[in-house]
Write an enzyme that holds these catalytic residues in place. Structure first.
Site, PDB file in Angstrom:
ATOM      1  N   CYS A  66       0.859  -1.196   0.000  1.00 52.86           N
ATOM      2  CA  CYS A  66       0.000   0.000   0.000  1.00 52.86           C
ATOM      3  C   CYS A  66       0.889   1.237   0.000  1.00 52.86           C
ATOM      4  O   CYS A  66       0.790   2.109   0.873  1.00 52.86           O
ATOM      5  CB  CYS A  66      -0.955  -0.004   1.188  1.00 52.86           C
ATOM      6  SG  CYS A  66      -1.829  -1.574   1.432  1.00 52.86           S
ATOM      7  N   ALA A  76       1.531   3.926  -2.136  1.00 51.11           N
ATOM      8  CA  ALA A  76       1.244   5.295  -2.582  1.00 51.11           C
ATOM      9  C   ALA A  76       0.878   6.185  -1.391  1.00 51.11           C
ATOM     10  O   ALA A  76       0.264   5.709  -0.440  1.00 51.11           O
ATOM     11  CB  ALA A  76       0.108   5.268  -3.601  1.00 51.11           C
ATOM     12  N   GLY A  82       4.053   7.262  -1.676  1.00 47.70           N
ATOM     13  CA  GLY A  82       5.441   6.859  -1.877  1.00 47.70           C
ATOM     14  C   GLY A  82       6.463   7.391  -0.904  1.00 47.70           C
ATOM     15  O   GLY A  82       7.660   7.106  -1.071  1.00 47.70           O
ATOM     16  N   CYS A  90      -2.727   5.196   9.847  1.00 44.67           N
ATOM     17  CA  CYS A  90      -2.890   6.607  10.227  1.00 44.67           C
ATOM     18  C   CYS A  90      -4.279   6.794  10.832  1.00 44.67           C
ATOM     19  O   CYS A  90      -5.088   7.594  10.378  1.00 44.67           O
ATOM     20  CB  CYS A  90      -2.666   7.533   9.027  1.00 44.67           C
ATOM     21  SG  CYS A  90      -3.679   7.166   7.586  1.00 44.67           S
TER      22      CYS A  90
END
Length: 419
Positions: free
Chosen positions: A236, A238, A240, A350
């Site tokens: 996962c 991106a 980056g 997050c």
């Protein structure tokens, strides 16, 4: 300032309609080209106005509501909200009121309400700037506030809401050996810039000396501690930032993401910074291979990023929590099968919800006899002892570093696999 602030205001009202009326995220609207017709200055202004209005929405609604007998149509309501926020942030009353009257007056559906807009905003202009700072810090909607209060307590959540209302400065991760002439060095190694302005105009952007990455988001890779020559999987990946950190350490990194559109941002960031990685579009649950180390930044509620994305509480309602929690467990279990014996995996989200962090690790350790939580891996610069949780993970919250501008909410744990 643009010569045509009305264009930016009209676009901001459209974005508010999409977020508050259609439940769309701001990022979705921007990806669909919502601001493509604006010049860069007006585009930035429209985004800023949208974010400021969402952060102050509770206060704006109270000020505007004092002068309404009934709630008007959403577009008109959003024009009033936006106008109220601008007036209370010190914008000239004449320009704001005339602009909002013009926008509403040109609407076929709502043109007859331009007199209402004029009257309400003139009253807000007279009383709002004095009343605004005396009003309470806007609260999260109940669907999110209630579980957060249950997890952290009311006073802690008030601290988070204060951080959300204040917004977020710009954090950068700087390549080893590169120097930054602007910003302040944070204890964890990130560089923080207040009022950064246009990102691409900052020194070192064109030469790829750094990339944008919140200080909290930079910590998972520091906990992973990649080494040169290691084969590392970034699941996962991106946009980056973590891939760039791993590549900068000299590791052979595979960056995987399911989104073709989002993986392009990884490629762009790699090209600008001159770093290399194998970029793969694919499903994390179907990927195969064996790796020395794995970073799993699992899909989550993103509730830790509200200080940067105030649209999130309004575009979502919490109905996806259960599905996300189940997906995280599946991804963690599959990622564990891709890890070589003696390897290490960092799991992070997050999110501010323990079910997406602490609870996931407690459950995973029970299910995998060869999994151990590595508390010692959290001994990295800037990490405070009070951030370390009972099960050995790292809990970051927006209310930490209040004097520095806060940080994103994150949960991070390093898991070691038996040799």
């Amino acid at each position: 300032m643009s010569d045509n602030p009305t264009a930016a205001r009209r676009s901001a009202i459209y974005l508010l309609d999409q977020i508050l009326g259609e439940g769309r995220l701001l990022s979705e609207c921007l990806a669909a080209g919502a601001l493509d017709r604006l010049d860069p200055e007006d585009r930035a202004r429209a985004q800023r106005l949208t974010l400021e209005t969402l952060r102050g929405l509770e206060r704006a609604d109270r000020l505007v509501g004092n002068h309404l007998n009934r709630t008007p149509a959403l577009t008109v309501h959003n024009a009033l909200r936006l106008g109220a926020v601008e007036l209370c942030h010190g914008a000239a009353a004449h320009g704001v009121v005339n602009s909002m009257v013009e926008i509403v007056g040109r609407s076929r559906k709502h043109g007859r309400l331009k007199g209402l807009v004029n009257a309400v905003l003139r009253k807000v202009a007279a009383e709002g700037p004095e009343a605004w700072p005396k009003m309470r810090v806007p609260r999260l909607p109940e669907w999110l506030r209630d579980p957060l209060v249950m997890a952290w307590g009311d006073e802690t959540v008030k601290g988070m809401e204060q951080a959300h209302f204040a917004g977020a400065p710009l954090d950068l991760t700087v390549k080893s050996g590169a120097a930054m002439s602007v910003g302040d060095l944070l204890p964890t190694g990130s560089v923080r810039i207040i009022d950064a302005g246009q990102v691409s105009a900052l020194p070192g952007y064109a030469s790829g000396d750094w990339w944008v990455q919140d200080a909290a988001a930079a910590l998972p890779v520091r906990v992973l501690a990649p080494k040169a020559g290691e084969r590392i999987l970034d699941l996962c990946a991106a946009p980056g930032g973590k891939t760039l950190q791993i590549a900068a350490a000299g590791a052979e990194v595979t960056a995987l993401d399911i989104s073709q559109g989002r993986i392009e941002r990884v490629r762009e960031n790699l090209e600008r910074t001159g770093l290399t990685a194998q970029v793969v579009v694919g499903d994390a649950l179907e990927h195969q291979g064996q790796y020395d180390a794995i970073l799993l930044d699992a899909p989550c509620s993103a509730t830790g990023t509200i200080r940067r994305h105030p649209d999130l509480p309004f575009a979502k309602d919490g109905s996806e929590f259960g599905e996300l929690i189940e997906l995280q467990a599946q991804m963690l279990s599959h990622a564990w099968s891709l890890l070589k014996p003696g390897g290490r995996l960092v799991y992070c989200t997050c999110s501010l919800l323990p079910d997406e962090g602490e609870v996931q690790i407690e459950d995973a350790v029970q299910q995998h006899s060869d999994m151990q939580v590595d508390r010692n891996a959290l001994d990295v610069p800037g990490v405070e002892e009070g951030w370390i949780t009972e099960e050995g993970g790292l809990r970051l919250r927006p209310d930490y570093w209040p004097d520095r501008g806060g940080m994103d909410g994150f949960y991070i744990a390093r898991l070691n696999k038996s040799a």
